[in-house]
Write a protein that holds these residues in place. Structure first.
Motif, PDB file in Angstrom:
ATOM      1  N   VAL A 146      21.002 -68.673  38.444  1.00  0.00           N
ATOM      2  CA  VAL A 146      22.426 -67.971  37.334  1.00  0.00           C
ATOM      3  C   VAL A 146      21.924 -68.608  35.820  1.00  0.00           C
ATOM      4  N   VAL A 147      20.912 -69.759  35.916  1.00  0.00           N
ATOM      5  CA  VAL A 147      20.640 -69.955  34.206  1.00  0.00           C
ATOM      6  C   VAL A 147      19.775 -69.162  33.825  1.00  0.00           C
ATOM      7  N   PRO A 148      19.763 -68.791  31.936  1.00  0.00           N
ATOM      8  CA  PRO A 148      19.072 -67.893  31.844  1.00  0.00           C
ATOM      9  C   PRO A 148      17.380 -68.415  31.842  1.00  0.00           C
ATOM     10  N   THR A 149      16.728 -68.342  32.170  1.00  0.00           N
ATOM     11  CA  THR A 149      14.984 -68.864  32.193  1.00  0.00           C
ATOM     12  C   THR A 149      14.386 -67.803  31.381  1.00  0.00           C
ATOM     13  N   GLY A 150      13.271 -67.651  31.281  1.00  0.00           N
ATOM     14  CA  GLY A 150      12.120 -66.417  30.473  1.00  0.00           C
ATOM     15  C   GLY A 150      13.118 -66.283  28.792  1.00  0.00           C
ATOM     16  N   ASP A 151      13.285 -64.770  28.893  1.00  0.00           N
ATOM     17  CA  ASP A 151      13.451 -63.789  28.482  1.00  0.00           C
ATOM     18  C   ASP A 151      15.108 -63.837  28.523  1.00  0.00           C
ATOM     19  N   ASP A 152      16.254 -63.705  29.062  1.00  0.00           N
ATOM     20  CA  ASP A 152      16.858 -64.129  29.250  1.00  0.00           C
ATOM     21  C   ASP A 152      17.629 -64.512  27.582  1.00  0.00           C
ATOM     22  N   PRO A 153      19.371 -63.726  27.696  1.00  0.00           N
ATOM     23  CA  PRO A 153      19.242 -64.545  26.189  1.00  0.00           C
ATOM     24  C   PRO A 153      20.389 -66.380  26.975  1.00  0.00           C
ATOM     25  N   VAL A 154      20.358 -66.942  25.591  1.00  0.00           N
ATOM     26  CA  VAL A 154      21.376 -67.796  26.246  1.00  0.00           C
ATOM     27  C   VAL A 154      22.825 -68.146  25.697  1.00  0.00           C
ATOM     28  N   ARG A 155      23.373 -66.777  25.430  1.00  0.00           N
ATOM     29  CA  ARG A 155      24.198 -66.588  24.973  1.00  0.00           C
ATOM     30  C   ARG A 155      24.968 -65.723  25.415  1.00  0.00           C
ATOM     31  N   GLY A 156      26.429 -65.877  26.183  1.00  0.00           N
ATOM     32  CA  GLY A 156      26.850 -64.285  27.076  1.00  0.00           C
ATOM     33  C   GLY A 156      25.891 -63.884  28.606  1.00  0.00           C
ATOM     34  N   PRO A 157      26.313 -63.075  29.013  1.00  0.00           N
ATOM     35  CA  PRO A 157      25.587 -62.936  30.700  1.00  0.00           C
ATOM     36  C   PRO A 157      23.797 -62.753  30.112  1.00  0.00           C
ATOM     37  N   CYS A 158      23.286 -63.624  31.131  1.00  0.00           N
ATOM     38  CA  CYS A 158      21.681 -63.660  31.638  1.00  0.00           C
ATOM     39  C   CYS A 158      21.486 -62.340  31.416  1.00  0.00           C
ATOM     40  N   GLU A 159      21.507 -61.516  32.151  1.00  0.00           N
ATOM     41  CA  GLU A 159      21.388 -59.937  32.379  1.00  0.00           C
ATOM     42  C   GLU A 159      22.624 -58.965  32.491  1.00  0.00           C
ATOM     43  N   PRO A 160      22.299 -58.364  32.601  1.00  0.00           N
ATOM     44  CA  PRO A 160      23.967 -56.898  33.066  1.00  0.00           C
ATOM     45  C   PRO A 160      24.138 -57.178  34.472  1.00  0.00           C
ATOM     46  N   CYS A 186      19.860 -63.873  37.036  1.00  0.00           N
ATOM     47  CA  CYS A 186      19.084 -64.410  36.119  1.00  0.00           C
ATOM     48  C   CYS A 186      17.660 -64.468  36.348  1.00  0.00           C
ATOM     49  N   GLY A 187      16.858 -64.947  35.004  1.00  0.00           N
ATOM     50  CA  GLY A 187      15.351 -64.876  35.439  1.00  0.00           C
ATOM     51  C   GLY A 187      14.528 -63.345  35.951  1.00  0.00           C
ATOM     52  N   ASP A 188      15.367 -62.780  34.965  1.00  0.00           N
ATOM     53  CA  ASP A 188      15.001 -60.944  34.219  1.00  0.00           C
ATOM     54  C   ASP A 188      15.252 -60.501  36.112  1.00  0.00           C
ATOM     55  N   GLY A 189      16.862 -60.484  36.470  1.00  0.00           N
ATOM     56  CA  GLY A 189      16.558 -60.240  37.625  1.00  0.00           C
ATOM     57  C   GLY A 189      16.147 -60.894  39.258  1.00  0.00           C
ATOM     58  N   LYS A 190      14.914 -61.722  39.002  1.00  0.00           N
ATOM     59  CA  LYS A 190      14.170 -62.252  40.004  1.00  0.00           C
ATOM     60  C   LYS A 190      15.337 -63.121  41.803  1.00  0.00           C
ATOM     61  N   ILE A 191      15.248 -62.184  42.840  1.00  0.00           N
ATOM     62  CA  ILE A 191      15.483 -62.253  44.141  1.00  0.00           C
ATOM     63  C   ILE A 191      14.722 -62.819  44.414  1.00  0.00           C
ATOM     64  N   GLU A 192      15.265 -64.174  45.431  1.00  0.00           N
ATOM     65  CA  GLU A 192      13.967 -64.263  46.571  1.00  0.00           C
ATOM     66  C   GLU A 192      14.232 -63.736  47.863  1.00  0.00           C
ATOM     67  N   ILE A 193      13.552 -62.835  49.209  1.00  0.00           N
ATOM     68  CA  ILE A 193      14.411 -62.267  49.542  1.00  0.00           C
ATOM     69  C   ILE A 193      13.115 -63.021  50.911  1.00  0.00           C
ATOM     70  N   SER A 194      14.163 -62.904  51.974  1.00  0.00           N
ATOM     71  CA  SER A 194      12.996 -63.275  53.287  1.00  0.00           C
ATOM     72  C   SER A 194      12.799 -62.329  54.170  1.00  0.00           C
ATOM     73  N   ALA A 195      12.308 -61.835  55.763  1.00  0.00           N
ATOM     74  CA  ALA A 195      12.300 -61.163  56.425  1.00  0.00           C
ATOM     75  C   ALA A 195      13.527 -60.951  57.054  1.00  0.00           C
ATOM     76  N   PHE A 196      13.880 -59.738  57.929  1.00  0.00           N
ATOM     77  CA  PHE A 196      14.663 -60.359  59.182  1.00  0.00           C
ATOM     78  C   PHE A 196      14.656 -60.442  60.222  1.00  0.00           C
ATOM     79  N   TYR A 197      16.012 -61.360  60.808  1.00  0.00           N
ATOM     80  CA  TYR A 197      15.929 -61.628  61.454  1.00  0.00           C
ATOM     81  C   TYR A 197      17.148 -61.975  62.451  1.00  0.00           C
ATOM     82  N   PRO A 198      16.977 -61.864  63.746  1.00  0.00           N
ATOM     83  CA  PRO A 198      17.952 -61.781  64.461  1.00  0.00           C
ATOM     84  C   PRO A 198      19.699 -62.716  63.692  1.00  0.00           C
ATOM     85  N   ALA A 199      21.115 -61.962  63.868  1.00  0.00           N
ATOM     86  CA  ALA A 199      22.111 -62.492  62.831  1.00  0.00           C
ATOM     87  C   ALA A 199      23.156 -62.549  64.302  1.00  0.00           C
TER      88      ALA A 199
END
Length: 199
Positions: A146-160, A186-199
């Motif tokens: 949730v920290v603005p990075t790269g081309d994210d604006p530093v004021r207001g929401p970093c992404e829609p 933030c970070g141009d919408g970067k989301i890290e995702i793991s593979a599925f595992y039993p829940a």
């Protein structure tokens, strides 16, 4: 010549005694020494154990598809600058199905337009075959900043900010619809995702 004459006399005698069919239609079964003498060849013992009964464990019908899965994003505990969640899917079908690998994920705004999403796969945990019985669940871990990075604006929401999302099960093309109320990514919408595992 003498043997042929004897055989012919024996065949005639058998026919006269009520043999059910001509001699040409009769078959011969060789009986191994030590076997029963009733004319039925014994079945040799097998060295392989008999397979266990699968009556109580139905086999998976195939891959889990969006047609049988219900999905939701469950938020986790936040950390400094990072957010965590789990993409949880439930098998609402009548038969077991399988998942193996990573989900696709696209964030959308409340009107259904795409919001920047950069999905990055992680190997903790990595892909493994997961069989979901009816009502069984599997999860994939999510992390973003949730920290603005790269081309994210530093004021207001970093992404829609997204209001919903679509997730595609591994090796499938049809998506599931999900709600998303976890703020901007933030970070141009970067989301890290793991593979599925039993829940």
């Amino acid at each position: 010549m003498r043997r042929l004459v004897v055989f012919g006399v024996l065949a005639v005698a058998l026919t006269a005694c009520g043999n059910p069919g001509p001699a040409a239609e009769q078959s011969t079964i060789e009986v191994e020494p030590g076997s029963s003498s009733d004319g039925v060849a014994p079945v040799p013992p097998s060295s392989k154990p008999l397979p266990a009964s699968t009556a109580s464990t139905p086999r998976a019908s195939g891959r889990c598809t969006a047609a049988v899965l219900a999905g939701e994003v469950q938020p986790g505990d936040p950390a400094a600058g990072s957010r965590y969640a789990k993409l949880v899917v439930t098998n609402n079908g009548q038969a077991p199905c399988t998942l193996n690998g990573y989900s696709g994920l696209q964030l959308l705004d409340p009107s259904g337009q795409q919001v920047p999403t950069d999905l990055q796969r992680t190997t903790d945990p990595g892909p493994t075959l997961v069989t979901l019985p009816p009502k069984g669940r599997a999860a994939a871990n999510l992390r973003w900043t949730v920290v603005p990075t790269g081309d994210d604006p530093v004021r207001g929401p970093c992404e829609p900010e997204a209001g919903q999302a679509r997730a595609i099960p591994p090796d499938e093309t049809q998506p599931m619809s999900l709600s998303w109320d976890l703020g901007p990514v933030c970070g141009d919408g970067k989301i890290e995702i793991s593979a599925f595992y039993p829940a």
